[in-house]
Design a protein around this motif. Structure first.
Motif, PDB file in Angstrom:
ATOM      1  N   THR A 250       0.840  -1.209   0.000  1.00  0.00           N
ATOM      2  CA  THR A 250       0.000   0.000   0.000  1.00  0.00           C
ATOM      3  C   THR A 250       0.868   1.250   0.000  1.00  0.00           C
ATOM      4  OG1 THR A 250      -1.516  -1.202   1.443  1.00  0.00           O
ATOM      5  CG2 THR A 250      -1.917   1.149   1.188  1.00  0.00           C
ATOM      6  N   TYR A 251       1.857   1.232   0.875  1.00  0.00           N
ATOM      7  CA  TYR A 251       2.767   2.382   0.983  1.00  0.00           C
ATOM      8  C   TYR A 251       3.474   2.631  -0.349  1.00  0.00           C
ATOM      9  CZ  TYR A 251       7.069   4.866   2.055  1.00  0.00           C
ATOM     10  OH  TYR A 251       8.115   5.746   2.034  1.00  0.00           O
ATOM     11  N   GLN A 252       3.969   1.528  -0.943  1.00  0.00           N
ATOM     12  CA  GLN A 252       4.752   1.659  -2.168  1.00  0.00           C
ATOM     13  C   GLN A 252       3.909   2.232  -3.313  1.00  0.00           C
ATOM     14  OE1 GLN A 252       6.288  -2.002  -3.764  1.00  0.00           O
ATOM     15  NE2 GLN A 252       8.382  -1.254  -3.550  1.00  0.00           N
ATOM     16  N   GLU A 253       2.725   1.662  -3.519  1.00  0.00           N
ATOM     17  CA  GLU A 253       1.863   2.150  -4.609  1.00  0.00           C
ATOM     18  C   GLU A 253       1.556   3.632  -4.429  1.00  0.00           C
ATOM     19  OE1 GLU A 253       0.851   1.241  -7.417  1.00  0.00           O
ATOM     20  OE2 GLU A 253       0.695  -0.936  -7.522  1.00  0.00           O
ATOM     21  N   THR A 254       1.240   4.018  -3.187  1.00  0.00           N
ATOM     22  CA  THR A 254       0.804   5.394  -2.979  1.00  0.00           C
ATOM     23  C   THR A 254       1.942   6.389  -2.877  1.00  0.00           C
ATOM     24  OG1 THR A 254       0.018   4.316  -0.987  1.00  0.00           O
ATOM     25  CG2 THR A 254      -1.424   5.876  -1.989  1.00  0.00           C
ATOM     26  N   PHE A 255       2.949   6.055  -2.075  1.00  0.00           N
ATOM     27  CA  PHE A 255       3.931   7.082  -1.770  1.00  0.00           C
ATOM     28  C   PHE A 255       5.233   6.947  -2.555  1.00  0.00           C
ATOM     29  CE2 PHE A 255       1.020   7.103   1.802  1.00  0.00           C
ATOM     30  CZ  PHE A 255       0.694   8.449   1.854  1.00  0.00           C
ATOM     31  N   SER A 256       5.519   5.767  -3.143  1.00  0.00           N
ATOM     32  CA  SER A 256       6.699   5.688  -4.008  1.00  0.00           C
ATOM     33  C   SER A 256       6.283   5.879  -5.459  1.00  0.00           C
ATOM     34  CB  SER A 256       7.405   4.340  -3.861  1.00  0.00           C
ATOM     35  OG  SER A 256       7.647   4.056  -2.518  1.00  0.00           O
ATOM     36  N   PHE A 257       5.248   5.134  -5.898  1.00  0.00           N
ATOM     37  CA  PHE A 257       4.823   5.221  -7.296  1.00  0.00           C
ATOM     38  C   PHE A 257       3.789   6.327  -7.515  1.00  0.00           C
ATOM     39  CE2 PHE A 257       5.503   0.369  -7.123  1.00  0.00           C
ATOM     40  CZ  PHE A 257       6.876   0.541  -7.177  1.00  0.00           C
ATOM     41  N   LEU A 258       3.316   6.926  -6.420  1.00  0.00           N
ATOM     42  CA  LEU A 258       2.328   8.009  -6.468  1.00  0.00           C
ATOM     43  C   LEU A 258       1.070   7.647  -7.252  1.00  0.00           C
ATOM     44  CD1 LEU A 258       4.719  11.057  -6.854  1.00  0.00           C
ATOM     45  CD2 LEU A 258       3.557  10.245  -4.787  1.00  0.00           C
ATOM     46  N   ARG A 259       0.685   6.347  -7.172  1.00  0.00           N
ATOM     47  CA  ARG A 259      -0.584   5.963  -7.786  1.00  0.00           C
ATOM     48  C   ARG A 259      -1.620   5.844  -6.669  1.00  0.00           C
ATOM     49  NH1 ARG A 259       2.709   2.051 -11.642  1.00  0.00           N
ATOM     50  NH2 ARG A 259       2.844   0.786  -9.777  1.00  0.00           N
ATOM     51  N   HIS A 260      -2.170   6.976  -6.285  1.00  0.00           N
ATOM     52  CA  HIS A 260      -3.053   6.994  -5.117  1.00  0.00           C
ATOM     53  C   HIS A 260      -4.292   6.142  -5.301  1.00  0.00           C
ATOM     54  CE1 HIS A 260      -1.394  10.758  -2.916  1.00  0.00           C
ATOM     55  NE2 HIS A 260      -0.441  10.015  -3.409  1.00  0.00           N
ATOM     56  N   GLY A 261      -4.788   6.063  -6.517  1.00  0.00           N
ATOM     57  CA  GLY A 261      -5.979   5.250  -6.778  1.00  0.00           C
ATOM     58  C   GLY A 261      -5.705   3.790  -6.509  1.00  0.00           C
ATOM     59  N   ARG A 262      -4.639   3.281  -7.124  1.00  0.00           N
ATOM     60  CA  ARG A 262      -4.297   1.874  -6.933  1.00  0.00           C
ATOM     61  C   ARG A 262      -3.926   1.597  -5.488  1.00  0.00           C
ATOM     62  NH1 ARG A 262      -0.268  -0.087 -11.589  1.00  0.00           N
ATOM     63  NH2 ARG A 262      -1.438   1.055 -13.156  1.00  0.00           N
ATOM     64  N   GLY A 263      -3.148   2.507  -4.901  1.00  0.00           N
ATOM     65  CA  GLY A 263      -2.762   2.346  -3.501  1.00  0.00           C
ATOM     66  C   GLY A 263      -3.994   2.263  -2.609  1.00  0.00           C
ATOM     67  N   SER A 264      -4.987   3.092  -2.927  1.00  0.00           N
ATOM     68  CA  SER A 264      -6.203   3.074  -2.127  1.00  0.00           C
ATOM     69  C   SER A 264      -6.949   1.757  -2.283  1.00  0.00           C
ATOM     70  CB  SER A 264      -7.119   4.234  -2.526  1.00  0.00           C
ATOM     71  OG  SER A 264      -6.490   5.461  -2.229  1.00  0.00           O
ATOM     72  N   ALA A 265      -6.880   1.184  -3.492  1.00  0.00           N
ATOM     73  CA  ALA A 265      -7.522  -0.127  -3.693  1.00  0.00           C
ATOM     74  C   ALA A 265      -6.868  -1.165  -2.785  1.00  0.00           C
ATOM     75  CB  ALA A 265      -7.426  -0.545  -5.156  1.00  0.00           C
TER      76      ALA A 265
END
Lengths: 293, 292
Positions: free
Chosen positions: A252-267
């Motif tokens: 979750t952290y990686q998707e949102t805060f490293s790759f900045l894909r907040h949508g996917r991270g939120s999923a």
């Protein structure tokens, strides 16, 4: 009773309000918002709009969700199994009278009290391949030779994360088990002695069955907290090698805060929420909410 | 107590277990201790770093605490950052503990003694909020705090630590209040005390041991909280000690002595609290809930 005193219901609501407001603001609204974000295509700071369940499909189709689930399972199973057995042995040992018992009981609480991140920093230094103290000690004892990098292979990386996690968290199990063991009346054991049961029989036929509810509570609580594990993995492995230790929370952290894909991270975050919720429901179902209102 | 006398080989086995436990707990602290007082050259890059302290000096501690000047370079900046982060951690943990105690104890009293609409739902909300993984809330919270313009201040950290600690305080104190007989409060009420007065003047003084234990548990949590401190701060102004120490790890230019001194100082408050208030912490943990 004085007439002007406010009613019980009103007082209860007033006293409850700060807590409930805080929880709605910091947990309930964020969770709803996570679900909303998970249905949108967000890259960096660009919100490209509603895409339904596309994010969920992507994380499954790329296989990342599955690999995170596997990593979470391996980490969770490893930590819980290891800590359960180790804690039972330590708790049994501490349940016997001996000189310095209170001191040892205080000692085992120390690793638990230390911030998890600092435990990670400490052990990251100890596990350093060349000049780390852990490896050096193993070298002195003749157990390993030359440079050892535990974080290069999947198996040993998971093992080390489990080891460090256990260094900190086994104490929780020990405390709970010890409290449970001390609640068993001595007369039970005396009766068993009269019946001629040996030590092992006493443990498996007497202690273990009595301790079952205690073990169950500890087990469920720790299962929930397996989903929380982040600090150690962030500091020790960064999810690697490959995706070996990329557990759900780290993913979750990686998707949102490293790759900045907040949508996917939120999923991913929402799936993590559903899983935690599921375990919580099982917890409430088995143990019951204490209150019957 | 279920303790039976041990004789013969079980006794030997028992002592071996105890000794292994002591070694497992203390050895890492010994290593950190050596690193904090031994010059870099005896440790860095050596396959067998010095296992006993050599040329012991407390320069590392002095440098980290700002008692002596560190030569310019990364070490100097690191020492400065660390001092500031220690201060930030004290502020964040102090305020969070304070608010968590107030909100939590009020809620716990309501749950334990009063009937009010929405009681069961409140209980489930509080239990549930404690079990949520921090990371699930990170994205929306980040957006919320950015909109409010309070990123990189103490506020988001105090708010979130208060929220998480409050849930523990509520659950543990609810249990604790349940164990105290309400007879005294009833008597006070007959004497003309209000409900709130009975809570404030009669029940609370009896609950002091419980309050001490939730205070300690809250403080320890807030002192060590990492994820939100990592995400919601971006400069020295609000970064807490765990985040700064984790940043030292990647910087090889920093002497191990500095890193280890920082670790010792960061670890000291929790270690002292654990040793001094063992009983309170254990009773809090085993009664009300189990911390992860």
């Amino acid at each position: 009773m004085k007439g002007k005193e406010i009613t019980e219901g009103k007082l209860g609501s007033i006293m409850m309000t700060p807590a409930i407001v805080l929880i709605i603001a910091t947990a309930v609204i964020p969770i709803i918002y996570v679900f909303y974000l998970s249905t949108r295509d967000i890259r960096g700071i660009m919100d490209m709009g509603y895409i339904g369940l596309e994010n969920y499909r992507t994380i499954i189709e790329t296989g990342r969700l599955q690999s995170a689930l596997v990593a979470t399972f391996l980490f969770g199973f490893g930590t819980i199994a290891f800590q359960l057995v180790a804690a039972m042995i330590v708790a049994l040992a501490l349940n016997v009278e001996f000189k310095g018992r209170n001191l040892v009981r205080s000692l085992i609480l120390i690793p638990w009290a230390i911030p998890t991140a600092l435990v990670g920093v400490m052990w990251s230094r100890f596990l350093a391949s060349t000049d780390g103290y852990f490896n050096a000690t193993l070298r002195l004892l003749g157990l390993v030779e030359g440079e050892v990098n535990w974080f290069l292979s999947r198996g040993t990386a998971i093992m080390m994360v489990i080891l460090v996690d256990s260094w900190k968290f086994t104490a929780i199990f020990v405390m709970i088990f010890l409290a449970g063991l001390q609640a068993i009346p001595t007369t039970f054991y005396e009766a068993a002695l009269v019946d001629g049961a040996n030590r092992l029989q006493r443990f498996f036929r007497l202690t273990l069955p009595i301790m079952k509810p205690v073990i169950l509570v500890a087990l469920i609580m720790r299962t929930i907290f397996v989903f929380h594990a982040f600090d150690l993995i962030f500091i020790l492995t960064g999810g690697g090698p490959g995706d070996a230790t990329r557990v759900l929370s780290y993913y979750t952290y990686q998707e949102t805060f490293s790759f900045l894909r907040h949508g996917r991270g939120s999923a991913v975050a929402f799936i993590l929420f559903l899983l935690t919720g599921l375990v919580t429901l099982i917890y409430i179902k088995i143990l019951g909410t204490k209150k019957q209102v | 107590m279920g303790s039976l006398e041990l004789r013969g080989w079980p006794k030997v086995l028992h002592r071996i277990v105890i000794i292994l436990v002591i070694i497992a707990v203390l050895l890492p602290f010994y290593w950190i201790g050596i690193m904090s007082v031994t010059p870099q050259r005896y440790i860095a890059g050596r396959p067998i770093p010095s296992m006993v302290p050599r040329e012991v000096s407390f320069r590392g501690f002095a440098a980290v605490l700002g008692l002596i000047e560190v030569e310019a370079g990364p070490g100097r900046r690191a020492a400065m950052m660390f001092r500031r982060s220690l201060f930030n951690s004290v502020v964040v943990a102090g305020f969070s503990t304070f608010f968590a105690l107030i909100f939590g104890v009020l809620a716990a009293y309501a749950l334990s003694r009063l009937k009010f609409p929405g009681k069961k739902a409140s209980y489930i909300f509080i239990l549930g909020s404690r079990l949520l993984a921090q990371i699930t809330l990170a994205v929306p919270l980040f957006t919320m705090f950015r909109t409010l313009g309070i990123l990189d201040t103490y506020l988001p950290l105090i708010i979130m630590n208060t929220s998480f600690c409050m849930a523990w305080v509520t659950l543990i104190m609810d249990n604790y209040f349940d164990m105290i007989d309400s007879e005294m409060e009833d008597a006070a009420r007959v004497d003309g005390c209000t409900r709130f007065g009975a809570f404030w003047r009669v029940l609370l003084p009896m609950a002091v041991p419980g309050i001490i234990s939730v205070m300690l548990i809250s403080f320890l949590f807030a002192w060590g909280e990492f994820l939100y401190a990592l995400l919601f701060t971006s400069s020295m102004s609000a970064r807490t000690m765990p985040v700064v120490l984790s940043m030292f790890l990647g910087q090889y230019a920093i002497e191990y002595r500095l890193l280890a001194s920082g670790l010792v100082l960061g670890v000291l408050p929790p270690v002292l609290l654990a040793l001094l208030f063992q009983r309170f912490i254990i009773s809090g943990l085993t009664q009300g809930g189990i911390k992860g």
